[in-house]
Motif scaffolding. Structure first.
Motif, PDB file in Angstrom:
ATOM      1  N   SER A 121      24.811  47.718  46.163  1.00 54.65           N
ATOM      2  CA  SER A 121      23.909  46.560  46.088  1.00 54.65           C
ATOM      3  C   SER A 121      23.632  46.169  44.638  1.00 54.65           C
ATOM      4  O   SER A 121      23.157  45.075  44.385  1.00 54.65           O
ATOM      5  N   ASN A 122      23.932  47.047  43.690  1.00 51.96           N
ATOM      6  CA  ASN A 122      23.677  46.732  42.283  1.00 51.96           C
ATOM      7  C   ASN A 122      24.461  45.480  41.880  1.00 51.96           C
ATOM      8  O   ASN A 122      25.685  45.405  42.050  1.00 51.96           O
ATOM      9  N   GLU A 123      23.747  44.494  41.348  1.00 54.63           N
ATOM     10  CA  GLU A 123      24.351  43.195  41.040  1.00 54.63           C
ATOM     11  C   GLU A 123      25.464  43.298  40.004  1.00 54.63           C
ATOM     12  O   GLU A 123      26.456  42.568  40.066  1.00 54.63           O
ATOM     13  N   ILE A 124      25.289  44.179  39.023  1.00 58.89           N
ATOM     14  CA  ILE A 124      26.295  44.292  37.955  1.00 58.89           C
ATOM     15  C   ILE A 124      27.588  44.877  38.521  1.00 58.89           C
ATOM     16  O   ILE A 124      28.685  44.359  38.279  1.00 58.89           O
ATOM     17  N   ALA A 125      27.452  45.933  39.310  1.00 60.63           N
ATOM     18  CA  ALA A 125      28.643  46.546  39.930  1.00 60.63           C
ATOM     19  C   ALA A 125      29.363  45.512  40.795  1.00 60.63           C
ATOM     20  O   ALA A 125      30.591  45.384  40.754  1.00 60.63           O
ATOM     21  N   ARG A 126      28.594  44.741  41.563  1.00 55.59           N
ATOM     22  CA  ARG A 126      29.190  43.745  42.458  1.00 55.59           C
ATOM     23  C   ARG A 126      29.922  42.661  41.692  1.00 55.59           C
ATOM     24  O   ARG A 126      31.014  42.240  42.063  1.00 55.59           O
ATOM     25  N   LYS A 127      29.303  42.204  40.591  1.00 57.96           N
ATOM     26  CA  LYS A 127      29.935  41.152  39.779  1.00 57.96           C
ATOM     27  C   LYS A 127      31.252  41.638  39.186  1.00 57.96           C
ATOM     28  O   LYS A 127      32.218  40.888  39.112  1.00 57.96           O
ATOM     29  N   ILE A 128      31.278  42.894  38.748  1.00 52.98           N
ATOM     30  CA  ILE A 128      32.507  43.436  38.139  1.00 52.98           C
ATOM     31  C   ILE A 128      33.629  43.477  39.187  1.00 52.98           C
ATOM     32  O   ILE A 128      34.760  43.072  38.928  1.00 52.98           O
ATOM     33  N   ILE A 129      33.293  43.926  40.408  1.00 51.19           N
ATOM     34  CA  ILE A 129      34.316  43.990  41.472  1.00 51.19           C
ATOM     35  C   ILE A 129      34.780  42.571  41.833  1.00 51.19           C
ATOM     36  O   ILE A 129      35.968  42.288  41.919  1.00 51.19           O
ATOM     37  N   GLU A 130      33.811  41.650  42.011  1.00 53.11           N
ATOM     38  CA  GLU A 130      34.126  40.262  42.392  1.00 53.11           C
ATOM     39  C   GLU A 130      35.060  39.630  41.383  1.00 53.11           C
ATOM     40  O   GLU A 130      36.058  39.010  41.714  1.00 53.11           O
ATOM     41  N   ARG A 131      34.685  39.791  40.121  1.00 55.07           N
ATOM     42  CA  ARG A 131      35.425  39.123  39.054  1.00 55.07           C
ATOM     43  C   ARG A 131      36.836  39.709  38.933  1.00 55.07           C
ATOM     44  O   ARG A 131      37.803  38.971  38.735  1.00 55.07           O
ATOM     45  N   ALA A 132      36.957  41.038  39.069  1.00 53.31           N
ATOM     46  CA  ALA A 132      38.279  41.667  38.975  1.00 53.31           C
ATOM     47  C   ALA A 132      39.090  41.373  40.247  1.00 53.31           C
ATOM     48  O   ALA A 132      40.314  41.320  40.221  1.00 53.31           O
ATOM     49  N   GLY A 133      38.392  41.168  41.362  1.00 53.68           N
ATOM     50  CA  GLY A 133      39.071  40.904  42.638  1.00 53.68           C
ATOM     51  C   GLY A 133      39.699  42.166  43.236  1.00 53.68           C
ATOM     52  O   GLY A 133      40.502  42.091  44.155  1.00 53.68           O
ATOM     53  N   ILE A 134      39.324  43.320  42.683  1.00 50.46           N
ATOM     54  CA  ILE A 134      39.883  44.569  43.216  1.00 50.46           C
ATOM     55  C   ILE A 134      38.777  45.604  43.433  1.00 50.46           C
ATOM     56  O   ILE A 134      37.843  45.684  42.645  1.00 50.46           O
ATOM     57  N   PRO A 135      38.903  46.381  44.506  1.00 51.27           N
ATOM     58  CA  PRO A 135      37.953  47.468  44.707  1.00 51.27           C
ATOM     59  C   PRO A 135      38.135  48.522  43.616  1.00 51.27           C
ATOM     60  O   PRO A 135      39.246  48.703  43.121  1.00 51.27           O
ATOM     61  N   PHE A 136      37.047  49.186  43.243  1.00 49.44           N
ATOM     62  CA  PHE A 136      37.222  50.310  42.313  1.00 49.44           C
ATOM     63  C   PHE A 136      36.773  51.626  42.942  1.00 49.44           C
ATOM     64  O   PHE A 136      35.851  51.667  43.742  1.00 49.44           O
ATOM     65  N   SER A 137      37.496  52.686  42.562  1.00 53.58           N
ATOM     66  CA  SER A 137      37.101  54.036  42.956  1.00 53.58           C
ATOM     67  C   SER A 137      36.224  54.571  41.850  1.00 53.58           C
ATOM     68  O   SER A 137      36.513  54.355  40.675  1.00 53.58           O
ATOM     69  N   ALA A 138      35.154  55.260  42.220  1.00 56.09           N
ATOM     70  CA  ALA A 138      34.278  55.789  41.177  1.00 56.09           C
ATOM     71  C   ALA A 138      33.536  57.032  41.636  1.00 56.09           C
ATOM     72  O   ALA A 138      32.859  57.010  42.658  1.00 56.09           O
TER      73      ALA A 138
END
Ligand code: AMP
Ligand code: MG
Length: 337
Positions: A121-138
């Motif tokens: 739900s963190n907005e920054i994490a979501r924006k990074i995924i949206e902008r990259a267009g790829i899921p990230f493993s973390a």
């Protein structure tokens, strides 16, 4: 490598997304703890995560998505329980283990055909995924074995020189990692407690779920477990932590009798003992305890503590998550009075 620690401006979010697309690893805030993010489909990026953390290669990573379209790329054959949980708790701090889709490389799941997925739900994490267009493993952005980082300074402390970028999104809300539930079985299994509680999950599914053995008990290194991460010593500061299960009066008497040079206490708000002490929340405030626990464990290291006697949290609601982390940081050393 120089590690930049930056504020989450549009420009820096764009930089984080570009680095992810190029197969680099980035420190990102989430609502649980800070994560060390890499492209879920890129084996080389995933190997860099394991290397930076010193994480055992058989401990799978959680895949983070920002919308339901991405879910189809990283998962398949979702059970109705998995769908119910996702619809209820996402975006939020719940990881659901399901069958792995082609969009997640085997390196990320440590060779498993299943994958833990979460929509933060963190907005920054979501924006990074949206902008990259790829899921990230973390995984959490700490050196393997250390307490998880709940602010950007703690990430910098463990990852300086190992990754190119850390986005400073302030303090994490939850302070403990996501709840992990496996929806692969007819009866789902709680693999790791978090701020989404067992009670909440059971109420949504309308049935009882199982709790994996490693949640409250130590499992042997060579024992087969549902969640590989449960085998490892975790969340540990340099000091030896000892949990004292008792009421406050007995706790006070015991620690004052057994104190030595470098002995500290981890207390609930409002308590007082004749020892240098840190506080991690009210006795009944499990959310505050979760929020503060890891940063307090790191603070004991800064103070040079050798031994920490800790008050024991309750094991219901979010308290189950607090107890699960604290008992691991104590290497399962509990004294019952
Ligand atoms: P961390 O990355 O440190 O937050 O740890 C992730 C946790 O999720 C570990 O305890 C893993 O064992 C667990 N996990 C991740 N993926 C799976 C999976 N496919 N099956 C079972 N457990 C998983
Ligand atoms: Mg971790």
């Amino acid at each position: 490598m120089e590690t930049k620690l930056v504020k989450p401006t549009d420009e820096m979010i764009a930089l984080a997304s570009d680095l992810l697309k190029k197969g680099e690893v980035v420190g990102v805030p989430t609502e649980t703890v800070y994560g060390l993010a890499g492209d879920s489909s890129n084996a080389e990026a995933i190997k860099k995560i394991f290397l930076a953390k010193g994480r055992p290669m058989d401990n799978p990573l959680i895949c983070h998505i920002s919308n339901f379209e991405m879910l189809g790329r990283v998962a398949k054959d979702l059970s109705s329980d998995a769908i119910k949980l996702a619809r209820t708790f996402w975006p939020g701090p719940l990881t659901i283990v399901v069958k792995r889709g082609d969009g997640v490389c085997l390196e990320s799941t440590a060779g498993l055909d299943s994958v833990g997925i979460r929509m933060p739900s963190n907005e920054i994490a979501r924006k990074i995924i949206e902008r990259a267009g790829i899921p990230f493993s973390a995984p959490s952005a700490n050196l393997s074995g250390r307490p998880s980082p709940t602010n950007a300074k703690d990430v910098f402390c463990d990852m300086n020189g190992k990754i190119p970028l850390i986005i400073d999104g302030g303090e994490c809300d939850a302070g403990v990692e996501s709840t992990v539930v496996s929806a692969l079985q007819e009866t789902p299994v709680l693999l790791r407690p978090g701020v989404v509680t067992k009670e909440q999950i059971e109420s949504v599914l309308g049935k009882k779920i199982d709790v994996a053995k490693g949640v409250l008990e130590q499992v042997a290194k060579d024992e087969k477990v549902l969640s590989p991460g449960m085998k490892y010593r975790h969340y540990a500061p340099n000091a030896s932590v000892i949990i004292i299960k008792s009421d406050f009066e007995k706790f006070k008497e015991y620690v004052e009798k057994n104190k030595a040079d470098g002995t500290y206490a981890l207390l609930f708000d409002g308590e007082k003992v004749d020892l240098p002490s840190l506080y991690y929340g009210g006795a009944d405030d499990d959310k505050a305890q979760a929020h503060n626990l890891f940063s307090k464990l790191r603070e004991f290291d800064e103070l040079g503590a050798k031994t920490v006697f800790a008050r024991c949290p309750k094991q219901t609601g979010v308290g189950l998550a607090v107890y699960n982390r604290l008992i691991r940081s104590a290497g399962f050393h509990v004294i019952e009075l």
